[in-house]
Write an enzyme that holds these catalytic residues in place. Structure first.
Site, mmCIF file in Angstrom:
data_model
loop_
_atom_site.group_PDB
_atom_site.id
_atom_site.type_symbol
_atom_site.label_atom_id
_atom_site.label_comp_id
_atom_site.label_asym_id
_atom_site.label_seq_id
_atom_site.Cartn_x
_atom_site.Cartn_y
_atom_site.Cartn_z
ATOM 1 N N GLU A 259 -5.501 -8.195 -0.822
ATOM 2 C CA GLU A 259 -5.889 -8.312 0.636
ATOM 3 C C GLU A 259 -7.369 -7.885 0.445
ATOM 4 O OE1 GLU A 259 -4.425 -5.443 3.656
ATOM 5 O OE2 GLU A 259 -2.350 -5.820 2.787
ATOM 6 N N GLU B 31 0.765 -1.160 0.163
ATOM 7 C CA GLU B 31 0.161 0.040 0.086
ATOM 8 C C GLU B 31 0.791 1.117 0.073
ATOM 9 O OE1 GLU B 31 -2.502 -0.257 3.432
ATOM 10 O OE2 GLU B 31 -4.135 -1.609 2.240
HETATM 11 C C1 BG6 Z 1 -4.182 -2.969 5.215
HETATM 12 C C2 BG6 Z 1 -2.849 -3.176 5.516
HETATM 13 O O1 BG6 Z 1 -4.265 -1.495 4.840
HETATM 14 O O2 BG6 Z 1 -5.184 -3.242 6.005
HETATM 15 C C3 BG6 Z 1 -2.713 -4.222 6.546
HETATM 16 O O3 BG6 Z 1 -2.058 -3.315 4.420
HETATM 17 C C4 BG6 Z 1 -3.874 -4.198 7.612
HETATM 18 O O4 BG6 Z 1 -1.358 -4.337 7.148
HETATM 19 C C5 BG6 Z 1 -5.112 -4.385 7.069
HETATM 20 O O5 BG6 Z 1 -3.726 -5.174 8.698
HETATM 21 C C6 BG6 Z 1 -6.301 -4.320 7.798
HETATM 22 O O6 BG6 Z 1 -6.237 -3.196 8.791
HETATM 23 P P1 BG6 Z 1 -6.532 -3.338 10.145
HETATM 24 O O7 BG6 Z 1 -6.348 -1.949 10.763
HETATM 25 O O8 BG6 Z 1 -7.892 -3.806 10.398
HETATM 26 O O9 BG6 Z 1 -5.281 -4.172 10.537
#
Ligand code: BG6
Length: 483
Positions: A382, A189
């Site tokens: 993701e 990201e």
């Molecule tokens: C993404 C990141 O933005 O979101 C991850 O690359 C992150 O590292 C994921 O864990 C989910 O966000 P969060 O704050 O729920 O862990």
């Protein structure tokens, strides 16, 4: 319809800082992420939910480290559980596993001439274990992380000096692992820099020589050059590898059908995608240069950057997708969606317990939009639902997670039928790991439950949730059986 190709890469995603633990073993140095401490929700206020570690707070942390709780230092202890975890991923049928390599495990301060051999060996063991089950690693070279020594010495990515240090690290990765790892992503990201100086760049705003918007774009410029130099090295020295870039894609909708709102939405989209223009197109788009001018953003460009960017573009695109946003020309986002994103509430969508909207259609739109613009294969690296799980009798009945993922997988299937080239899907936190935004274990995404709480209490034993068996069927039917 919903024709997932036979070679579709189903799997799951993690990051070293949130998963690996063992922060002080085998010569690992510390990263800037090791200095984000857990703050209980009822102690959060307007200041603490902004995850920027300002200099005074940092000094307090290092002077009195033992008094703070640092969940990211523990992760879910992949370091000691990797064999067991990979066996579980194999049981689900994973074809690919997304992970990242800790920069400070290989170069504890970032400044050493040679890598820490114990760190190098650890990842060889992990890759061997993955290949034992026919799982292809997909490796993020830097998932937000930078050695803390570089934050102290250079204020992180503010300095062009960090470019060479990063490239030294990524060359080591390619030299060491090119026969074990086919898919690489240079930065997680990369656009996170716009949302968090600390996560994106390991920088203190207060110590910077520039105003904050200029600082962010300066640091991004350094990362773009570092990424392109890494792509160059990969193409020259690891020709069997594919190397990609990644953004956090937030699909944007106009608040009303007023042309002003549509225009503001377009700009938001251009700002979200200019990272692809630079890393896949090889140039800074003119619209963004105009934006820099209008916002008095000053960048000291690295000598020869235009050629470096132009000649070293990536092989594939990837993004994380969690939510969409609503854009108005007049109104500012008034609600924190989780931690990083300010958004206007969308009345047509449901929201997670952490205030993130749930919008599977946005994923189909994102895939179409990105593909129409770049015509490069896209990896959805993701996506997922962070939720409070209730652990009872050795399992979790997480039908809410299944419902979320089902709709998003359908959206990917639709996009494939729209003729978008999607390489694979790695839902986030396929095993429970520490949240990046709120630095807690309680926000769980996994198919596998890890018995640990926010304070680090628990056995760290692994348990299969209902979603584990569901995803196993999804994979074995190549996306046909989603119920
Ligand atoms: C993404 C990141 O933005 O979101 C991850 O690359 C992150 O590292 C994921 O864990 C989910 O966000 P969060 O704050 O729920 O862990």
């Amino acid at each position: 319809m919903m024709s997932f190709p036979d070679n579709f890469l189903w799997g799951g995603a993690t990051s070293n800082a949130q998963y690996e633990g063992a922060f002080d073993l085998d010569g690992r140095g510390k990263s800037q992420l090791d200095y984000i401490n857990y703050i209980a929700k009822d102690e959060l206020d307007e200041h603490t939910i902004i995850p920027e570690v300002e200099y005074d707070r940092f000094v307090k942390l290092i002077e009195n480290e033992d008094a703070f709780n640092f969940p990211l230092r523990r992760g879910s202890d992949f370091y000691h559980h990797y064999k067991e975890d990979i066996a579980l991923f194999a049981e689900m049928g994973f074809k690919v596993f997304r992970m990242s390599i800790s920069w400070c495990r290989l170069y504890p301060s970032g400044l050493e001439d040679h890598p820490n051999q114990a760190g190098v060996n650890f990842y060889h063991r992990v890759f061997q274990e993955l290949h034992k089950y026919g799982i292809e690693p997909l490796v993020t070279m830097a998932h937000y992380e930078i050695p803390i020594a570089l934050t102290k010495k250079y204020n992180g990515w503010e300095s062009p000096k960090v470019i060479d240090l990063y490239v030294k690290f990524t060359k080591t990765l390619l030299d060491e692992y090119k026969d074990e790892v086919k898919y690489w992503i240079t930065f997680n990201e990369i656009n996170m820099m716009l949302m968090s100086l600390w996560n994106g760049g390991g920088m203190f705003g207060a110590r910077a020589k520039k105003d904050i918007p200029s600082l962010k774009h300066q640091a991004l410029h350094h990362q773009f050059v570092a990424s392109a130099l890494t792509v160059k090295y990969a193409h020259e020295h690891a020709p069997n590898c594919q190397i990609g870039c990644m953004i956090n894609r937030i699909e944007c909708y106009p608040y009303t059908c007023k042309p002003e709102d549509a225009q503001a939405t377009l700009l938001e989209d251009q700002l979200n995608m200019y990272f692809y223009d630079v890393m896949a197109g090889g140039y800074y788009p003119k619209r963004i240069l105009r934006y820099f001018k209008e916002h008095h953003i000053q960048i000291d460009y690295v000598d020869g950057f235009e050629e470096i960017l132009k000649e070293n573009t990536v092989d594939f695109l990837s993004f994380s997708y969690y939510l969409s946003n609503v854009i108005s020309a007049e109104k500012q986002g008034d609600k924190e969606a989780g931690i990083f994103v300010k958004e206007l509430r969308n009345p047509y969508l449901k929201y997670s317990e952490w205030g993130w909207n749930i919008d599977a259609i946005g994923l189909r739109i994102a895939l179409n939009k990105v593909y129409d613009r770049y015509r490069l294969p896209i990896f959805v690296v993701e996506n997922g639902l962070g939720a409070h799980d209730i652990f009872e009798n050795g399992t979790v009945h997480d039908e809410y997670r299944i419902a979320y993922l089902r709709e998003h997988i359908k959206a990917i299937g639709e996009a494939i039928d729209d003729r978008v080239e999607v390489m694979g899907y790695t839902p986030w936190g396929c095993i429970d790991i520490v949240s990046a935004g709120s630095v807690e274990m309680s926000k769980r995404y996994g198919f596998i439950y890890v018995d640990a709480d926010d304070e680090g209490n628990g056995t760290y034993q692994r348990y299969k949730k209902d979603s584990f068996y569901w995803y196993q069927t999804v994979i074995s039917s190549n996306g046909e059986k989603l119920d």
